[in-house]
Motif scaffolding. Sequence first.
Motif, PDB file in Angstrom:
ATOM      1  N   UNK A 224       0.823  -1.210   0.000  1.00  0.00           N
ATOM      2  CA  UNK A 224       0.000   0.000   0.000  1.00  0.00           C
ATOM      3  C   UNK A 224       0.858   1.261   0.000  1.00  0.00           C
ATOM      4  N   UNK A 225       0.400   2.257  -0.739  1.00  0.00           N
ATOM      5  CA  UNK A 225       1.022   3.587  -0.771  1.00  0.00           C
ATOM      6  C   UNK A 225       2.443   3.565  -1.313  1.00  0.00           C
ATOM      7  N   UNK A 226       2.697   2.646  -2.227  1.00  0.00           N
ATOM      8  CA  UNK A 226       3.998   2.606  -2.898  1.00  0.00           C
ATOM      9  C   UNK A 226       4.029   3.510  -4.123  1.00  0.00           C
ATOM     10  N   UNK A 227       2.865   3.955  -4.571  1.00  0.00           N
ATOM     11  CA  UNK A 227       2.814   4.774  -5.778  1.00  0.00           C
ATOM     12  C   UNK A 227       2.681   3.942  -7.036  1.00  0.00           C
TER      13      UNK A 227
ATOM     14  N   UNK B 137       2.379   7.323   6.542  1.00  0.00           N
ATOM     15  CA  UNK B 137       2.221   8.777   6.444  1.00  0.00           C
ATOM     16  C   UNK B 137       1.699   9.158   5.059  1.00  0.00           C
ATOM     17  N   UNK B 138       2.237   8.537   4.015  1.00  0.00           N
ATOM     18  CA  UNK B 138       1.707   8.765   2.663  1.00  0.00           C
ATOM     19  C   UNK B 138       0.204   8.477   2.625  1.00  0.00           C
ATOM     20  N   UNK B 139      -0.180   7.341   3.199  1.00  0.00           N
ATOM     21  CA  UNK B 139      -1.579   6.913   3.121  1.00  0.00           C
ATOM     22  C   UNK B 139      -2.488   7.828   3.941  1.00  0.00           C
ATOM     23  N   UNK B 140      -2.025   8.274   5.102  1.00  0.00           N
ATOM     24  CA  UNK B 140      -2.820   9.198   5.917  1.00  0.00           C
ATOM     25  C   UNK B 140      -3.143  10.455   5.121  1.00  0.00           C
ATOM     26  N   UNK B 141      -2.128  10.989   4.437  1.00  0.00           N
ATOM     27  CA  UNK B 141      -2.325  12.211   3.649  1.00  0.00           C
ATOM     28  C   UNK B 141      -3.265  11.949   2.480  1.00  0.00           C
TER      29      UNK B 141
ATOM     30  N   UNK C  38       5.292  13.339 -10.540  1.00  0.00           N
ATOM     31  CA  UNK C  38       5.983  12.697  -9.423  1.00  0.00           C
ATOM     32  C   UNK C  38       5.069  11.718  -8.698  1.00  0.00           C
ATOM     33  N   UNK C  39       5.656  10.662  -8.182  1.00  0.00           N
ATOM     34  CA  UNK C  39       4.904   9.710  -7.362  1.00  0.00           C
ATOM     35  C   UNK C  39       4.316  10.406  -6.138  1.00  0.00           C
ATOM     36  N   UNK C  40       5.009  11.398  -5.599  1.00  0.00           N
ATOM     37  CA  UNK C  40       4.525  12.084  -4.399  1.00  0.00           C
ATOM     38  C   UNK C  40       3.234  12.843  -4.678  1.00  0.00           C
ATOM     39  N   UNK C  41       3.015  13.262  -5.922  1.00  0.00           N
ATOM     40  CA  UNK C  41       1.774  13.956  -6.268  1.00  0.00           C
ATOM     41  C   UNK C  41       0.560  13.037  -6.152  1.00  0.00           C
TER      42      UNK C  41
END
Length: 551
Positions: free
Chosen positions: A295-298, A441-445, A538-541
């Motif tokens: 999960x949340x790997x992008x 943290x990625x998933x929470x956001x 970006x993956x972060x987006x």
Amino acid sequence: MLNIQVLNDKLEVEKGTKFETLAKKYQKYFKSPILLAKQNNRLIELSNTIQKEGEIIFYDISHMEGMRVYHRSVSFLMIKAIKEMLGKKASVVIEHSLHKSLYCEVRESNVTVNQKFLDELTEKMHKLVERDIPIQKYAFYREEAMQKVREFGMENKARLFRFRRASNINLYEMDGVYDYFYGYMVPSTGYLKKFQLMLYENGFLIRFPDRKNPDRILEFTDPEKISGVFMEQMKWCTLMGVNNVADLNEVITDGKFGDLVRINEALHEKKVAEIADKIYQKRDKVKIVLIAGPSSSGKTTFANRLCVQLRVLGIVPHAISLDDYFINREDVPLDEFGNKDFEDINTLDLKLFNDHITRMIAGETVEMPHYNFVTGKREYNGEYGTLEKGGIFVVEGIHGLNDLLTASIASENKFKIFISAMTQLNIDDHNRISTSDSRLIRRIVRDNQFRGRDATTTIAGWDYVTRGEEKNIFPYQENADAIFNSATIYELSVLKQYAEPLLFKIDQSQSEFVAAKRLIKFLDYFLGANGDAIPNNSIIKEFLGGSCFKV
């Protein structure tokens, strides 16, 4: 006297009684030594004293919080032994976790880490355990703490303390050696009887007991491909001049954060292009690309970026959603808790999926299913699929690396990719950043931005998510033909500004408070940074919003 409850017992204890004293009375109910306590939803070290009424819960190594304490305490034991062997300023770095072990390197030019060295280190550690040395916590003013860690050659910690907002900093002491750790410790070295050191790569692994069988060291299966990714990431960190949080914070204060983002994103794009090139080299055989990761790997952004690179090479990608091959909801198998297990591979109609892919590879046209998540049933809406010359299927899903998913498809027709956010940036030389916490943290956001969920809901479901990953994803990661590390060195400085307000909303009365408190403390090490320099592919987006892809 204070009224407390332990397990099913209600009893009175004298105020000021040590948690360790009480733990000894209940040790018989645990398979391994009790390591930590929780009262009023706060974790408490056993060396502390009972000051309040309320239920007390004890944790041993079988609980993740207990295991964290054990990892941290054995790490301190190893550092103490290294400094006894090589001198108080000797440098040893805990780089990353690997198959539930910790990979460490000794950074002394005149030291060769071989079996003789490890045997001596192991003996030294066991002697420290036999002495049952107290591990004590002391509070220092920040300047004093910086001076103290410098005495032991820990310059990276002193630099980190510059960015701490608190005026006091707690250091742990073991027989004259002081160090800083993010989290709790056992009361003394006598608790640390089970560990094993093993030569690995340029250093060694600290191996730990099996949580399910604490009398045994967990069996180690060498994840060679994953290890290679971590080693590559270490080189990337060196290339960018950012090996720890102090380095990252200094990049921000020096006004060079945008440059760091651009270099990191360029390295990502280079890696995606390299994977596309590997597929191109096998284009006569490969008909399906399978992408899997936790999960949340992008995964979605990566799949889109890979498709762009494949098009550059003249390959036409066709995305297939595994969701459309779900069986009807009423037929979903149950897990060990009696709940529907939507992540079990048998929730997919494997026979139908294999039939469709095999026929389309052979040039046939098939009617494609569509899964209706409202009714929980599969439907057909007159949509057809085929694979024309020069085309390739791209399938993203958690079971992509499991051969059961594509049992009827020849191995030469498949190209498997594992993606995960394998964080190499560490807080300092002795405190690593958990890849699981980074993904959480990625998933929470993301859950808050796009799914209307609060942090409490995301944290509450995280254990279920990680159990599914342990069962369905990680056992197959070494089957991958290519691995993509989606972690970025800069992301936590940006994500913290979104995550912190959500975490602070979680009240102490909620069971998720313990995890929230840990994440808040973790994020406090980072300076915040503006994300304007992050490109829209970006993956972060995928987590912040503003992606150019449909994610």
